[in-house]
Design a protein around this motif. Structure first.
Motif, PDB file in Angstrom:
ATOM      1  N   ALA A   1      -3.923  -7.224  -5.325  1.00  0.00           N
ATOM      2  CA  ALA A   1      -5.131  -7.497  -6.095  1.00  0.00           C
ATOM      3  C   ALA A   1      -6.315  -6.699  -5.553  1.00  0.00           C
ATOM      4  O   ALA A   1      -7.116  -6.150  -6.314  1.00  0.00           O
ATOM      5  N   ILE A   2      -6.408  -6.615  -4.229  1.00  0.00           N
ATOM      6  CA  ILE A   2      -7.507  -5.864  -3.605  1.00  0.00           C
ATOM      7  C   ILE A   2      -7.390  -4.372  -3.920  1.00  0.00           C
ATOM      8  O   ILE A   2      -8.369  -3.726  -4.301  1.00  0.00           O
ATOM      9  N   ILE A   3      -6.167  -3.832  -3.782  1.00  0.00           N
ATOM     10  CA  ILE A   3      -5.944  -2.409  -4.063  1.00  0.00           C
ATOM     11  C   ILE A   3      -6.231  -2.101  -5.536  1.00  0.00           C
ATOM     12  O   ILE A   3      -6.869  -1.106  -5.867  1.00  0.00           O
ATOM     13  N   GLY A   4      -5.754  -2.973  -6.418  1.00  0.00           N
ATOM     14  CA  GLY A   4      -5.988  -2.769  -7.841  1.00  0.00           C
ATOM     15  C   GLY A   4      -7.463  -2.813  -8.196  1.00  0.00           C
ATOM     16  O   GLY A   4      -7.945  -2.023  -9.014  1.00  0.00           O
ATOM     17  N   PHE A   5      -8.188  -3.730  -7.565  1.00  0.00           N
ATOM     18  CA  PHE A   5      -9.631  -3.834  -7.818  1.00  0.00           C
ATOM     19  C   PHE A   5     -10.352  -2.568  -7.362  1.00  0.00           C
ATOM     20  O   PHE A   5     -11.214  -2.047  -8.071  1.00  0.00           O
TER      21      PHE A   5
END
Length: 295
Positions: free
Chosen positions: A126-130
């Motif tokens: 989720a962090i990488i995608g954000f």
């Protein structure tokens, strides 16, 4: 839930259909306003499905109708207007790429509102995608072809898609997909027709060649990209769960970028890099690992 070949086939059909929807929206915007495109799409889909939707409303348990209406609001009604509004200043390629954020919102809202635990890989994903989305929007989102504000409208639409998937999985998993799809489009048919009237569609429609051409593109969008695709999508969610069904966003951007390339849209390395980060994040959310509480 066991993933079978038929589920992958449905996933591929959805990717091809929805991946092409962004270029169809662009073609609809040539002759019509964003509100007219959205209302036309919903009216065409709802008008056809109402034939079965009206009887379906009496078959669905009364205590579930509020969730049917909410699912239609989040997954169909509002996004159908957000995308045309956004694509007045966002390329179809960018729209398709940003749509790949859906699985990340499923993870986020699942943790916040549905008490669904996330794994370490899912949190990292989720962090990488954000970060990928921020880079993608910031790369050229402050000027030029893709406007920051309009990109954020698409992000909002993907958030609503994610919430819709969770509502379907939690509250409507036992309602047959065709019955569910026809019912929710029927519920939102009247508001769609009212918006179509208020938007001035019938006042400006003169049957010109361009208007008819754009109407044809929106009709395809309404029948195939909305009515039929939603039936397949709801069936996929009920058969496999929201996370697998959301994997359609792996493939959709490939189709949307392909169409964007054909019509001469600008596709830069920052688009591909941001897209790569989003997909990496989505990939991590699919990996199984020891569960941790997401706060």
């Amino acid at each position: 839930m066991k993933i079978e070949l038929k589920h992958w086939i449905i996933l591929g059909v959805l990717a091809l259909t929805w991946g092409s929807s962004f270029i169809l929206i662009k073609q609809g915007l040539v002759a019509y306003t964003p509100y007219q495109v959205g209302a036309l799409r919903l009216t065409i889909a709802g008008g056809i499905l109402a034939i079965w939707g009206i009887p379906s409303l009496f078959k669905i348990p009364k205590n579930k109708l509020k969730y049917v209406a909410l699912a239609g609001f989040c997954g169909n009604f509002i996004p159908m207007f957000l995308f045309p509004m956004a694509q007045t200043h966002v390329s179809s390629s960018m729209a398709g790429i940003l749509d790949s954020l859906v699985p990340l919102f499923i993870l986020l809202f699942g943790a916040l509102f549905f008490n669904i635990k996330g794994t370490k890989n899912q949190v990292l994903g989720a962090i990488i995608g954000f970060i990928g989305a921020v880079l993608l929007i910031g790369g050229d989102g402050f000027s030029g072809e893709n406007s920051l504000l309009h990109c954020l409208l698409i992000v909002l639409a993907t958030a609503l898609y994610g919430l819709n998937s969770l509502i379907l999985t939690r509250y409507l998993n036992d309602v047959p997909s065709f019955q569910l799809s026809s019912a929710l489009f029927t519920i939102w048919l009247l508001p769609s027709v009212l918006i179509l009237i208020i938007s001035g569609f019938f006042d400006v429609f003169e049957g010109t060649e361009q208007q008819l051409k754009s109407l044809g593109f929106v009709a395809i969008l309404g029948l195939l990209g909305t009515a039929l695709a939603m039936i397949l999508f709801y069936r996929l969610i009920q058969s496999t769960g929201s996370m697998f069904a959301s994997m359609v966003t792996y493939l959709m951007p490939v189709i949307s970028v392909f169409w964007g390339f054909l019509v001469g849209e600008k596709i830069s390395w920052i688009h591909l890099f941001g897209f790569g980060m989003i997909l990496s994040g989505v990939y991590l959310t699919q990996k199984k690992e020891k569960e941790v509480e997401v706060i």
